[in-house]
Design a protein around this motif. Structure first.
Motif, PDB file in Angstrom:
ATOM      1  N   HIS A  91       0.828  -1.213   0.000  1.00 49.10           N
ATOM      2  CA  HIS A  91       0.000   0.000   0.000  1.00 49.10           C
ATOM      3  C   HIS A  91       0.861   1.262   0.000  1.00 49.10           C
ATOM      4  CE1 HIS A  91      -3.806  -2.012   0.303  1.00 49.10           C
ATOM      5  NE2 HIS A  91      -3.469  -2.655   1.414  1.00 49.10           N
ATOM      6  N   VAL A  92       1.909   1.275   0.815  1.00 48.95           N
ATOM      7  CA  VAL A  92       2.719   2.496   0.925  1.00 48.95           C
ATOM      8  C   VAL A  92       3.722   2.625  -0.210  1.00 48.95           C
ATOM      9  CG1 VAL A  92       2.517   2.432   3.428  1.00 48.95           C
ATOM     10  CG2 VAL A  92       4.524   1.420   2.358  1.00 48.95           C
ATOM     11  N   SER A  93       3.881   1.597  -1.042  1.00 56.49           N
ATOM     12  CA  SER A  93       4.829   1.692  -2.156  1.00 56.49           C
ATOM     13  C   SER A  93       4.338   2.625  -3.242  1.00 56.49           C
ATOM     14  CB  SER A  93       5.091   0.293  -2.746  1.00 56.49           C
ATOM     15  OG  SER A  93       5.706  -0.538  -1.786  1.00 56.49           O
ATOM     16  N   GLY A  94       3.049   2.931  -3.236  1.00 62.84           N
ATOM     17  CA  GLY A  94       2.529   3.867  -4.222  1.00 62.84           C
ATOM     18  C   GLY A  94       3.003   5.276  -3.963  1.00 62.84           C
ATOM     19  N   SER A  95       2.975   6.066  -4.990  1.00 64.86           N
ATOM     20  CA  SER A  95       3.480   7.449  -4.890  1.00 64.86           C
ATOM     21  C   SER A  95       2.586   8.342  -4.039  1.00 64.86           C
ATOM     22  CB  SER A  95       3.619   8.050  -6.299  1.00 64.86           C
ATOM     23  OG  SER A  95       2.365   8.016  -6.978  1.00 64.86           O
ATOM     24  N   ASN A  96       1.332   7.936  -3.812  1.00 63.58           N
ATOM     25  CA  ASN A  96       0.402   8.781  -3.053  1.00 63.58           C
ATOM     26  C   ASN A  96       0.384   8.453  -1.573  1.00 63.58           C
ATOM     27  OD1 ASN A  96      -0.670   6.277  -3.364  1.00 63.58           O
ATOM     28  ND2 ASN A  96      -2.726   6.970  -3.983  1.00 63.58           N
ATOM     29  N   SER A  97       1.313   7.668  -1.085  1.00 63.14           N
ATOM     30  CA  SER A  97       1.347   7.314   0.330  1.00 63.14           C
ATOM     31  C   SER A  97       1.932   8.480   1.134  1.00 63.14           C
ATOM     32  CB  SER A  97       2.177   6.051   0.557  1.00 63.14           C
ATOM     33  OG  SER A  97       3.501   6.249   0.115  1.00 63.14           O
ATOM     34  N   GLN A 143       2.163   7.018   7.057  1.00 61.07           N
ATOM     35  CA  GLN A 143       1.997   5.597   6.745  1.00 61.07           C
ATOM     36  C   GLN A 143       3.340   4.889   6.684  1.00 61.07           C
ATOM     37  OE1 GLN A 143      -0.199   6.008   3.058  1.00 61.07           O
ATOM     38  NE2 GLN A 143      -2.143   5.519   4.088  1.00 61.07           N
ATOM     39  N   VAL A 144       4.345   5.548   6.109  1.00 63.16           N
ATOM     40  CA  VAL A 144       5.670   4.935   6.010  1.00 63.16           C
ATOM     41  C   VAL A 144       6.251   4.735   7.400  1.00 63.16           C
ATOM     42  CG1 VAL A 144       8.017   5.269   5.162  1.00 63.16           C
ATOM     43  CG2 VAL A 144       6.074   5.871   3.704  1.00 63.16           C
ATOM     44  N   LEU A 145       6.153   5.770   8.256  1.00 64.59           N
ATOM     45  CA  LEU A 145       6.709   5.642   9.606  1.00 64.59           C
ATOM     46  C   LEU A 145       5.937   4.617  10.430  1.00 64.59           C
ATOM     47  CD1 LEU A 145       7.422   9.415  10.422  1.00 64.59           C
ATOM     48  CD2 LEU A 145       9.040   7.644   9.661  1.00 64.59           C
ATOM     49  N   GLY A 146       4.623   4.540  10.217  1.00 65.90           N
ATOM     50  CA  GLY A 146       3.844   3.525  10.915  1.00 65.90           C
ATOM     51  C   GLY A 146       4.271   2.121  10.532  1.00 65.90           C
ATOM     52  N   LEU A 147       4.551   1.922   9.244  1.00 63.20           N
ATOM     53  CA  LEU A 147       5.036   0.624   8.802  1.00 63.20           C
ATOM     54  C   LEU A 147       6.403   0.320   9.397  1.00 63.20           C
ATOM     55  CD1 LEU A 147       4.894  -1.913   7.087  1.00 63.20           C
ATOM     56  CD2 LEU A 147       5.716  -0.589   5.128  1.00 63.20           C
ATOM     57  N   ARG A 148       7.268   1.330   9.505  1.00 65.02           N
ATOM     58  CA  ARG A 148       8.591   1.101  10.097  1.00 65.02           C
ATOM     59  C   ARG A 148       8.463   0.666  11.559  1.00 65.02           C
ATOM     60  NH1 ARG A 148      13.914   1.879   9.579  1.00 65.02           N
ATOM     61  NH2 ARG A 148      15.091   2.419  11.454  1.00 65.02           N
ATOM     62  N   GLU A 149       7.537   1.282  12.268  1.00 68.77           N
ATOM     63  CA  GLU A 149       7.343   0.902  13.668  1.00 68.77           C
ATOM     64  C   GLU A 149       6.861  -0.550  13.773  1.00 68.77           C
ATOM     65  OE1 GLU A 149       4.820   2.380  17.611  1.00 68.77           O
ATOM     66  OE2 GLU A 149       4.719   3.491  15.709  1.00 68.77           O
ATOM     67  N   MET A 190      15.601  -1.658  -1.814  1.00 67.00           N
ATOM     68  CA  MET A 190      14.182  -1.350  -2.005  1.00 67.00           C
ATOM     69  C   MET A 190      13.945   0.060  -2.546  1.00 67.00           C
ATOM     70  SD  MET A 190      12.816  -0.775   1.899  1.00 67.00           S
ATOM     71  CE  MET A 190      11.135  -0.847   1.297  1.00 67.00           C
ATOM     72  N   ILE A 191      14.904   0.963  -2.417  1.00 64.40           N
ATOM     73  CA  ILE A 191      14.674   2.336  -2.902  1.00 64.40           C
ATOM     74  C   ILE A 191      15.079   2.490  -4.357  1.00 64.40           C
ATOM     75  CG2 ILE A 191      14.971   3.284  -0.598  1.00 64.40           C
ATOM     76  CD1 ILE A 191      17.766   4.177  -1.421  1.00 64.40           C
ATOM     77  N   LEU A 192      15.581   1.427  -4.971  1.00 61.57           N
ATOM     78  CA  LEU A 192      15.954   1.528  -6.376  1.00 61.57           C
ATOM     79  C   LEU A 192      14.692   1.659  -7.232  1.00 61.57           C
ATOM     80  CD1 LEU A 192      18.725  -1.241  -6.561  1.00 61.57           C
ATOM     81  CD2 LEU A 192      19.005   1.232  -6.243  1.00 61.57           C
ATOM     82  N   GLY A 193      14.831   2.299  -8.365  1.00 61.06           N
ATOM     83  CA  GLY A 193      13.705   2.472  -9.270  1.00 61.06           C
ATOM     84  C   GLY A 193      12.796   3.627  -8.890  1.00 61.06           C
ATOM     85  N   GLY A 194      13.340   4.662  -8.273  1.00 59.14           N
ATOM     86  CA  GLY A 194      12.537   5.834  -7.953  1.00 59.14           C
ATOM     87  C   GLY A 194      11.669   5.704  -6.722  1.00 59.14           C
ATOM     88  N   GLN A 195      12.027   4.829  -5.780  1.00 57.80           N
ATOM     89  CA  GLN A 195      11.254   4.663  -4.547  1.00 57.80           C
ATOM     90  C   GLN A 195      11.949   5.344  -3.371  1.00 57.80           C
ATOM     91  OE1 GLN A 195       8.295   3.085  -4.290  1.00 57.80           O
ATOM     92  NE2 GLN A 195       8.215   2.595  -6.479  1.00 57.80           N
ATOM     93  N   ASP A 196      12.372   6.569  -3.563  1.00 58.21           N
ATOM     94  CA  ASP A 196      13.115   7.269  -2.512  1.00 58.21           C
ATOM     95  C   ASP A 196      12.263   7.538  -1.278  1.00 58.21           C
ATOM     96  OD1 ASP A 196      15.323   7.293  -4.145  1.00 58.21           O
ATOM     97  OD2 ASP A 196      14.889   9.271  -4.984  1.00 58.21           O
ATOM     98  N   HIS A 197      10.948   7.633  -1.422  1.00 59.99           N
ATOM     99  CA  HIS A 197      10.107   7.912  -0.267  1.00 59.99           C
ATOM    100  C   HIS A 197      10.070   6.736   0.713  1.00 59.99           C
ATOM    101  CE1 HIS A 197       7.527   5.706  -3.048  1.00 59.99           C
ATOM    102  NE2 HIS A 197       6.746   5.412  -2.018  1.00 59.99           N
ATOM    103  N   LEU A 198      10.613   5.558   0.285  1.00 57.66           N
ATOM    104  CA  LEU A 198      10.656   4.392   1.168  1.00 57.66           C
ATOM    105  C   LEU A 198      11.970   4.309   1.939  1.00 57.66           C
ATOM    106  CD1 LEU A 198       9.108   1.656  -1.165  1.00 57.66           C
ATOM    107  CD2 LEU A 198       7.949   3.067   0.546  1.00 57.66           C
ATOM    108  N   LYS A 199      12.804   5.333   1.832  1.00 58.63           N
ATOM    109  CA  LYS A 199      14.112   5.291   2.482  1.00 58.63           C
ATOM    110  C   LYS A 199      14.008   5.101   3.994  1.00 58.63           C
ATOM    111  CE  LYS A 199      18.594   7.592   2.306  1.00 58.63           C
ATOM    112  NZ  LYS A 199      19.363   8.757   1.783  1.00 58.63           N
ATOM    113  N   PRO A 200      13.037   5.669   4.689  1.00 63.43           N
ATOM    114  CA  PRO A 200      12.948   5.408   6.138  1.00 63.43           C
ATOM    115  C   PRO A 200      12.709   3.937   6.480  1.00 63.43           C
ATOM    116  CG  PRO A 200      11.692   7.369   5.558  1.00 63.43           C
ATOM    117  CD  PRO A 200      12.086   6.728   4.276  1.00 63.43           C
ATOM    118  N   LEU A 201      12.265   3.149   5.508  1.00 55.25           N
ATOM    119  CA  LEU A 201      11.970   1.745   5.800  1.00 55.25           C
ATOM    120  C   LEU A 201      13.200   0.851   5.722  1.00 55.25           C
ATOM    121  CD1 LEU A 201       8.608   1.288   3.842  1.00 55.25           C
ATOM    122  CD2 LEU A 201       8.932   1.595   6.304  1.00 55.25           C
TER     123      LEU A 201
END
Length: 1192
Positions: free
Chosen positions: A697-703, A707-713, A752-763
């Motif tokens: 769900h959070v891999s989409g660009s509109n996340s 949500q990302v920090l909640g998933l990290r927790e 996991m951040i390869l391919g333009g997924q920089d917003h997932l860097k906290p994960l």
């Protein structure tokens, strides 16, 4: 058949008065010189005209000038051999055939390995076919004229017979092919003559039967003359055939060249089929029977195909009875031939024998073919399936078709009863899918009779047992998969890349027929077998082969409702993972939003999940309140969690919020330990799937960031729980936690951040040191387990039955999966490369179980970072040595079996560097330096006489010495000298590792000495070796034994004369008893060819006294003596080959004291070069490519 010998050519040969039309001026000059004419050869090669036209043109020239035309024909055959020589008129007139062939042999270009028949490329393949067509056309066009002129064929056969006996391969190959094709043409002519003789006989009998008034004496006389002429021609042809057969075939069918043997077998099969009255006899059949034992695949293949043509004709069967009884055992044994295509042809041959010769194949013969239907090669299995069909199914089915009304079972059902009987009673294999695939080509129509299959399963008064029902359901599913997809089962490869348009159309039609038939019957089948997990699981798989759109277009909504009801009942009734996965998969196929019935299926899914979630919440509250759960309550909660986990794998259940209650459950299990194991395992899996769906769900660009920090927790919490489970007392919980942690660490790695997924860097989650240590400890405790240890699955001395062996195999596969998961963490940089040392050090000991995985991780890690990989290899050896030192102490460490295993491991590591010696130069030097530091670490005080405890580690470094250049060896000796300055004076025996290691760094020790450019240095035997033969005899006998025990012995290739002289020297020394005659030796002042660094000997005497110094001096003398023996080079490429060979023989230990094997490819110099690191030589002329492990 009348024997005929080729006649000699006439002494005087007519000369053409006028040159042939189209011939160039100067081509033929009287009787002396003839320039090479390539017109005929070029015409055959290019094939611009038909071969019949080419032959007709040549015949015109032959009519005009017999000598010139025949010489052109001879030179055509000579040129077809690739020979540059030419037969001139003078040579043909004055020399015999043997002399001509000798002259041509001298002119032949022996440097060229390829010749027209053996040359690659489409041009030369076309030339071969044109060449054969030319010979056939030559016989055909001459059969009414020049075939009987007593010159053309006789002389040509004589020349071809002589060429076929030549030592030149090109002559022998080309002339044999020409002679065999010539024989084939003559066979056709002989057959035509037989037909003409029969017609002539009938005409003669018809004329004689007429009355006296109507009979024509002239016609009778002409018919008699024609018969006499045909008889003479037949005798002429039989004489020619006899000359070719005895002069060429009898000698060449066993030629050393397999291509020639194959030609002979192919052509004799043609002769037998075409002219059976003369050739289909035991005197000719024996040649094919003998050649069935040929070592070459293509020859055996030609024999089998020749026999297939004979056994396929029922008219020939009577002539083959004696041959069959003599060679039947060989034909049956060829079913197990190592070449798949030969085995396929042998089964096809046996199928023809089965069809046309009743009672020849016994039950034992047939039973040896039945298991082949389960072979991995599909062509072989399909051929065996056809044999099985004609042996067991076809006769009974035919009987059933003939009397189907009178029998209880219909003919189609009779086929399935026979198939069930074979599958169940034979007990050959448990998987009917392979049997269906083997029978598909010959019995596809019967297997697609789904009406009969479902009728047998739904029949109320059926007499089928439980095993038969399971087998019949598997046959139904396998036939549905084969009809709709066309792909063979797992492990069986067809070699085809795709399907034709016609095949795809047939598959689509079969899919529609299958769907229309099974949609109303599938709910009935599920209802009948809903209580049996083994039957329900494959039935649910049938939805994979349905055209689900038919539910909409066919207005079959009521059948969909019945299916959903049965599906819900199956899920609620069963807890087996295979059934739950099949049910979740079936519901996933129906939950496609594109279908019009999606809302109905989604509602059914929601109802089912709501039911399961409510049950889980109620049971969880009871457990968290601390109340005691009895066995039934534990079972119910476990079943509910298993169902939810299986559905969460295929469906997104995020809206039911199962993460929080499962975490509370696991936290209670970690804190109190009161939660049963059965509940913890599915709870771990359920949280794992919940995290993955949240990540989707959070891999989409509109996340959002929340949500990302909640998933990290959630991720951190779950990883802490899994880390706690790693120390659980239950091994299943530990393994489950390890698997889930490995997957999560890989998923949430920096990749996991390869391919333009920089917003997932906290994960991104990297394990801490404590977690890495626990993962490595788990690997040591659960993967690298010796037989007999706790957790290995079996104890020594236990008697193992089939179930125990199967359990051990499953445990081994589970351990391999655990090891593969850890290795993936290393390759993707989640764990440090040093952690691989715990894996590398078990390479030799566990080679049979994990050798392929460890070797693959070694290759991949070297590709990532060569230097770090080399350091890790050295770290592995250090760890093993330290463990051994702590267990046994430093005394006599090198005599322990465990130390020998370490040497073998070091040798494997050395060979793993491959032939790139220059590329690995710095790495090898670094490895030696670090090893020297380690071996001389923890130095003893200056007043102590004890050696450093790690000194024996130098013996492990010796295995890497062959990888060094000469210059690096000198530098390492200097480095060793500096390190030895700090060491106290040793005793004689305790410092033998230093002596042995110095010897390995000497320039004469390793015959693989190379220059920095990577090329081997040539080594020559010393001329003055005779003077140095007796150097070693100046050493006292007791010291010689010390030295010989610490260095490898060289291959003794010295002559017997030197040996006798050597024994005289020894006898003289023993009689005189002089142990200090170094000063008396005439060679004592000579400087050895190889030298240690300047001051090395002085350092040895000053620090260690005369003991070690004299040992090193005598060591150099012994090395000088080794020069007298033959030097065998050991190249880097051959060491790479030995690296591959060592992997095949993991139990062979490398001992420093073993003698060299003179027939080992790693010892003997060879010109063979290894193509690359992933190739190894099989020994029979083939290179094999190492298949990388697919686990990565």
């Amino acid at each position: 058949m009348k024997k005929r010998v080729a006649k000699k050519q006439p002494k005087t040969t007519p000369v053409a008065k006028h040159p042939r039309k189209g011939s160039q001026k100067g081509e033929y000059d009287g009787h002396k010189n003839l320039k090479p004419s390539s017109d005929l050869l070029e015409a055959v090669k290019t094939a611009k005209s038909a071969m019949q036209i080419v032959v007709d043109d040549w015949l015109e020239s032959y009519k005009q000038d017999q000598a010139a035309g025949f010489l052109e024909l001879i030179n055509f055959f000579i040129g077809a051999c690739g020979c540059k020589g030419v037969v001139t008129h003078e040579m043909f007139k004055t020399l015999q055939n043997s002399e001509i062939i000798q002259h041509l042999t001298e002119k032949f270009d022996e440097d060229s390995v390829k010749y027209p028949l053996a040359a690659p490329g489409p041009i030369w393949r076309k030339f071969r076919s044109n060449f054969c067509e030319f010979v056939n056309a030559l016989v055909c066009q001459c059969q009414y004229s020049f075939l009987y002129d007593d010159f053309l064929m006789d002389t040509l056969i004589s020349l071809l017979t002589g060429l076929s006996d030549s030592q030149i391969r090109a002559f022998r190959h080309t002339s044999t092919l020409a002679a065999m094709k010539l024989m084939t043409g003559l066979v056709r002519v002989a057959l035509q003559l037989n037909l003409q003789k029969d017609n002539n006989q009938r005409q003669y009998e018809a004329e004689r039967s007429k009355g006296l008034g109507h009979r024509s004496p002239e016609r009778l006389e002409s018919l008699l003359e024609k018969r006499k002429e045909l008889q003479e021609h037949q005798e002429e042809i039989e004489g020619m055939m006899n000359a070719i057969f005895r002069g060429v075939f009898v000698h060449r069918y066993r030629d050393v060249l397999p291509e020639i043997r194959a030609i002979c077998m192919e052509e004799i099969g043609t002769w037998m089929q075409s002219y059976s009255t003369s050739f289909l006899t035991d005197s000719y059949l024996k040649y094919i029977g003998w050649t069935l034992h040929d070592k070459q695949r293509e020859v055996r293949l030609k024999c089998l195909k020749a026999l297939q043509g004979l056994y396929n004709n029922r008219d020939f069967i009577s002539c083959l009875e004696l041959f069959t009884s003599r060679f039947k055992d060989r034909m049956v044994s060829m079913v197990m031939d190592r070449e798949y295509d030969v085995a396929v042809e042998s089964i096809k041959l046996l199928t023809l024998i089965l069809k046309n010769m009743e009672g020849v194949l016994t039950d034992a013969d047939c039973e040896s073919i039945y298991p082949v239907v389960y072979a991995s090669n599909r062509a072989l299995a399909s051929a065996a399936g056809e044999f099985l069909y004609w042996k067991l199914f076809f006769p009974e089915c035919e009987v059933g078709m003939a009397s189907g009304r009178e029998q209880h079972h219909s003919p189609r059902r009779n086929f399935f009863y026979l198939l069930l009987a074979f599958s169940v009673e034979s007990e050959l294999h448990d998987h009917a899918a392979y049997l269906v695939d083997s029978l598909w080509d010959c019995a596809g129509l019967q297997l697609k009779d789904w009406e009969s299959l479902t009728g047998l399963l739904l029949e109320k008064d059926q007499s089928l047992g439980d095993v038969q029902e399971n087998t019949l359901i598997e046959i139904l599913v396998s036939s549905a998969r084969q009809a709709t997809e066309g792909y063979p089962p797992v492990g069986r490869v067809t070699g085809r890349k795709g399907f034709t348009a016609k095949e795809r159309k047939i598959q689509a039609d079969d899919k529609v027929k299958l769907t229309e038939h099974l949609i109303p019957l599938l709910p009935q089948l599920l209802a009948k077998f809903s209580a049996d997990a083994e039957k329900v699981s494959p039935l649910l798989q049938l939805l994979n082969f349905f055209d689900l759109n038919i539910y909409c277009t066919g207005r079959l909504q009521k059948h969909l409702e019945l299916l959903l009801q049965q599906l819900q009942e199956v899920v609620v009734k069963h807890t087996e993972p295979v059934v739950l996965e099949a049910g979740a998969r079936a519901l996933y196929l129906l939950c496609d939003p594109e279908f019009t019935f999606f809302s109905r299926v989604d509602f059914a899914r929601s109802q089912l999940v709501d039911l399961l979630t409510d049950r889980f919440q109620q049971e969880l509250e009871e457990l968290l309140q601390g109340s005691y759960l009895d066995e039934d309550e534990v079972y119910n909660m476990t079943a509910t969690l298993k169902r939810l986990s299986a559905f969460h794998n295929a469906h997104d259940l995020t809206r039911w919020e199962l993460y929080e209650p499962c975490c509370r459950l696991l936290q209670k299990a970690v804190d109190t330990g009161d939660v049963p194991r059965q509940i913890i395992l599915p709870a771990l899996t359920l949280i794992y799937f919940s995290i993955l769906w949240t990540l989707a769900h959070v891999s989409g660009s509109n996340s959002s960031q929340e949500q990302v920090l909640g998933l990290r927790e959630k991720l951190l919490t779950f990883c802490d729980l899994c880390q706690s489970c790693l120390s659980d007392v239950d091994s299943e919980i530990q393994e489950q936690a390890f698997v889930l942690l490995s997957d999560l660490l890989l998923i949430f790695s920096p990749q996991m951040i390869l391919g333009g997924q920089d917003h997932l860097k906290p994960l991104i989650f990297l394990p801490e040191v404590t977690l890495q240590t626990e993962l490595a400890s788990f690997l040591m405790d659960h993967v690298f387990i010796q037989p007999g240890e706790p957790g290995s699955g079996y104890q020594n001395g236990d008697t193992k039955d089939a179930e125990e062996e199967q359990a051990q195999i499953e445990q081994l596969h589970q351990r391999r999966r655990l090891l593969a998961g850890f290795c993936k963490l290393l390759l993707y940089g989640v764990l440090e490369m040093e952690a691989a040392s715990d894996i590398f050090k078990h390479y030799s000991k566990f080679y049979n179980d994990y050798g392929d995985i460890i070797k693959e991780i070694l290759i991949r890690s070297r590709q990532i970072n060569r230097k770090q990989c080399s350091q890790t290899l050295l770290l592995s050896l250090k760890q093993l040595y330290t463990e051994l030192l702590q267990e046994h102490g430093p005394k006599d460490l090198d005599s322990l079996p465990a130390f020998m295993e370490m040497r073998d491991l070091a040798r494997r590591f050395s060979l793993s560097f491959g032939p790139q010696q220059l590329q690995n130069r710095d790495l090898i030097v670094m490895l030696h330096k670090e090893g020297i530091k380690f071996s001389l670490a923890e130095l003893s005080p200056a007043s102590s006489s004890n050696q450093p405890p790690n000194l024996a580690f130098l013996e492990l470094l010796e295995e890497f010495s062959p990888r060094l250049f000469h210059q690096d060896k000198q530098l390492l000796l200097s480095y060793l000298q500096k390190c030895l300055d700090q060491v106290a004076q040793p005793s004689s025996h305790s410092w033998s590792p230093v002596i042995s290691y110095c010897h390995s760094l000497s320039s004469q020790e390793n015959s693989s000495e190379t220059t920095p450019q990577g090329h081997p240095q040539p080594k020559k035997r010393r001329i003055e070796a005779t003077f140095k033969e007796g150097q070693e005899h100046f050493c006292p006998p007791q010291e010689q034994s010390l030295l010989l025990s610490s260095v490898p012995q060289s291959p003794t290739f010295t002559s017997t004369t030197l040996k006798e002289k050597d024994s005289l020297w020894r006898q003289k020394d023993e009689e005189e008893g002089s142990g200090s005659e170094f000063s008396q030796s005439p060679l004592g002042s000579q400087k050895p060819k190889h030298s240690y660094p300047e001051g090395f000997y002085h350092m040895v005497h000053s620090h260690y006294g005369p003991g070690l110094g004299s040992q090193l001096t005598r060591l150099t003398l012994m090395e000088e003596d080794d020069i007298n023996e033959m030097v065998i080079e050991e190249s880097g490429e051959e060491e790479a080959e030995e690296w591959e060979d060592t992997d095949k023989h993991p139990n062979s230990h490398s001992s420093f004291k073993h003698q060299r094997d003179l027939f080992d490819s790693a010892e003997v110099d060879s010109d063979v070069s290894i193509p690359g690191r992933d190739c190894f030589f099989l020994g029979d002329g083939r290179w094999n490519v190492f298949r990388s492990c697919n686990l990565f």
